[in-house]
Design a protein around this motif. Structure first.
Motif: not given
Length: 225
Positions: A98, A215-216, A218-220, A222-223
């Motif tokens: 996170s 970061y990748r 994390y993006k996955k 939240i998606q």
């Protein structure tokens, strides 16, 4: 080139073989720890604990109290991080990657400032500590800070925040590691610890990769929400 090699090797002439071997072992396990962290593997903590335990012993004997505090703190936070990574998620599942919230940003600033104050205080009392807590030394303290102490204090604060964020599985931990590593390379060269300087130089590569991968991830995450 020869002059550079002499500069890196010469400080080790005054060290015992045991100290040299221990520094090499600590650097090796430190590198393993960074790689495991980059891959989000919980093995980051046991390997890191081996490295920091050895460095606490070496750095204290070398009189580098700020660096000693960093590694002692790493050891303690590794115990916390080990547990949090395994059980810090919902329903005691593995904690997800996170990013920092507002409260954590305030806490990071607090840790940073408190660490600088703590390290500068330790350096001020360094003569007192080195003389076995002699009360005569305490009465005659007149320590003058030089640039090494100031840089060491700032670097210690950066790494304290970075380790806390890593234990909390925050993406931003890698930013602090990268900045701290960049400062540490020339600082350890000046201090005469070539092996450790090389370790921090190598650390920069997995730290940058870790920032990208985390970061990748994390993006996955939240998606999916």
């Amino acid at each position: 080139m020869i002059e550079l090699v002499d500069y890196l090797v010469k400080p080790y002439e005054s060290y015992s073989n045991t100290q040299i071997y221990l520094e090499a072992i600590a650097a090796f396990f430190g590198l393993l720890s960074v790689v495991f962290s980059m891959l989000k593997k919980v093995w980051v903590f046991p390997t890191g604990m081996i490295s920091t335990f050895i460095y606490v012993y070496l750095l204290f004997n070398w009189g580098l109290y700020g660096d000693t505090m960093i590694n002692a703190y790493y050891f303690v936070m590794s115990v916390y991080g080990w547990y949090f990574w395994l059980y810090g998620g919902d329903d005691e599942d593995e904690a997800p990657v996170s990013m920092m919230n507002t409260q954590e940003k305030k806490q990071a600033v607090g840790i940073f400032l408190a660490t600088i104050l703590l390290v500068l205080t330790v350096y001020y009392f360094k003569p007192y500590i080195e003389n076995g807590f002699d009360s005569i030394q305490l009465a005659n303290l007149s320590f003058q800070y030089d640039w090494i102490q100031y840089v060491d204090s700032i670097t210690t604060a950066i790494f304290f925040v970075g380790m806390w964020l890593m234990a909390r599985k925050k993406v931003e931990n890698w930013v602090f590691w990268i900045v701290g590593d960049l400062i540490s390379v020339p600082m350890y060269l000046v201090k005469g610890y070539g092996i450790t300087a090389g370790q921090y130089l190598i650390f920069i590569i997995p730290a940058v990769m870790g920032l990208i991968l985390w970061y990748r991830d994390y993006k996955k995450t939240i998606q999916k929400v």
